[in-house]
Enzyme design. Structure first.
Site, short mmCIF file in Angstrom:
data_model
loop_
_atom_site.label_atom_id
_atom_site.label_comp_id
_atom_site.label_asym_id
_atom_site.label_seq_id
_atom_site.Cartn_x
_atom_site.Cartn_y
_atom_site.Cartn_z
N ASP A 82 0.84 -1.21 0.00
CA ASP A 82 0.00 0.00 0.00
C ASP A 82 0.88 1.26 0.00
O ASP A 82 1.93 1.28 0.66
CB ASP A 82 -0.87 -0.06 1.28
N GLY A 181 -8.55 6.97 7.65
CA GLY A 181 -8.87 7.19 9.07
C GLY A 181 -10.38 7.19 9.27
O GLY A 181 -11.14 6.90 8.35
N HIS A 208 -10.04 4.21 -1.75
CA HIS A 208 -9.23 4.31 -0.52
C HIS A 208 -10.11 4.84 0.61
O HIS A 208 -11.17 5.39 0.37
CB HIS A 208 -8.04 5.25 -0.76
N VAL A 231 -9.38 -1.28 3.39
CA VAL A 231 -9.84 -1.11 4.77
C VAL A 231 -8.65 -1.30 5.71
O VAL A 231 -8.05 -2.38 5.75
CB VAL A 231 -10.96 -2.11 5.12
#
Ligand code: 13P
Length: 284
Positions: A82, A181, A208, A231
């Site tokens: 990622d 977040g 995302h 996730v």
């Protein structure tokens, strides 16, 4: 069957209107939990790690665990890196056995993003590895990458088309209003923008900031062409909250297995919910 490239999995997802969930894992138990969730629901799976986790667990340990999981599993599993900004580390991950990588050069101007992405695409092509790149800037915090909300920038649909043509990238993560977040309110997703991008770009699109997006909005994103949903935060928080609860219930517990087992179970159930939401259950 061993680790597979995420490209054919995601192409099938885009073609057939479902999404595959890429879970960021940080420990062996988290990795096992999402693999079990995939097996039990017959879902294709993308195991995902940040650069921080590669450094934390060690590249060799991480890849070895993912390879064992993929060899034992009866569902296809890809290992994805990622948000990597470091070209040398990305190549090390390719050599170690990652079957999917994200080169994140979204902080650079368009031309430079194209050049940096193209360089990775050329190498990855020879190894049959998927490459994901980002256009626009996804806000929030992901590992060491911090993008202030004021600096978050949505992707331009025409630029997306140009970017895919110029780079040959196999998957595209356009910024469309989600953030890394936990959201303070509801995410402000620009669905029209996703539609415009999907009209111009045939490659699978990547969503995302998958934590905390209301179910209905996830389904809408997937139906518009988002074939991969990342996730991270929700999974990490669920794992840690479960361990905190175990310690509140049993302050004297010193056997890690006693608090790791319930934490793993919580992650597994959450992973299943996300798979259900994205429609990948039964697609393996
Ligand atoms: P969340 O932490 O919001 O789930 O975002 C995950 C992500 O997009 C990783 O790239």
């Amino acid at each position: 069957m061993g680790l597979v490239s995420s490209t054919p999995l995601l192409q099938d997802a885009r073609k057939n209107g479902y999404g595959i969930v890429a879970f960021n894992v940080h420990t062996l138990e988290m990795l096992q939990a999402v693999v079990e969730a995939a097996e039990e629901t017959r879902s294709p799976l993308i195991l995902q790690t940040t650069v921080g986790t590669v450094k934390h667990l060690g590249l060799d340990y991480l890849v070895a665990n993912a390879k064992v999981a993929a060899e034992k599993a009866s569902v296809p599993i890809a290992l994805h890196l990622d948000h990597c900004t470091d070209f040398d580390l990305l190549v090390q991950c390719l050599r170690a056995g990652y079957t999917s990588v994200m080169i994140d050069a979204s902080m650079h101007p368009f031309e430079e993003n194209v050049q940096r992405t193209k360089r990775v695409v050329e190498i990855a092509k020879a190894l049959n590895v998927n490459v994901e790149a980002e256009l626009g800037k996804v806000g929030g915090v992901e590992d060491d990458i911090v993008v202030d909300e004021a600096d978050a920038l949505l992707a331009d649909p025409d630029e997306c088309k140009q970017f895919v043509e110029l780079t040959g990238v196999a998957t595209l993560a356009p910024a469309i209003g989600t953030a890394h977040g936990i959201y303070k309110g509801e995410p402000n997703i620009d669905f029209k923008r996703i539609e415009e991008i999907a009209k111009r770009v045939q490659v699978p699109l990547v969503l995302h900031g998958g934590s905390g997006i209301p179910g209905e909005q996830v389904r809408r994103c997937v139906s518009l062409g988002m074939a991969k949903m990342n996730v991270a935060t929700e999974l990490k928080n669920a794992f840690s909250e479960s361990m905190k609860q175990s310690f509140r219930d049993n302050p004297g517990e010193l056997d890690p297995r006693k608090y790791m087992v319930p934490a793993k179970e919580v992650v597994k159930q959450l992973a299943k919910q996300k798979m259900e939401l994205c429609g990948c259950v039964g697609k393996a």
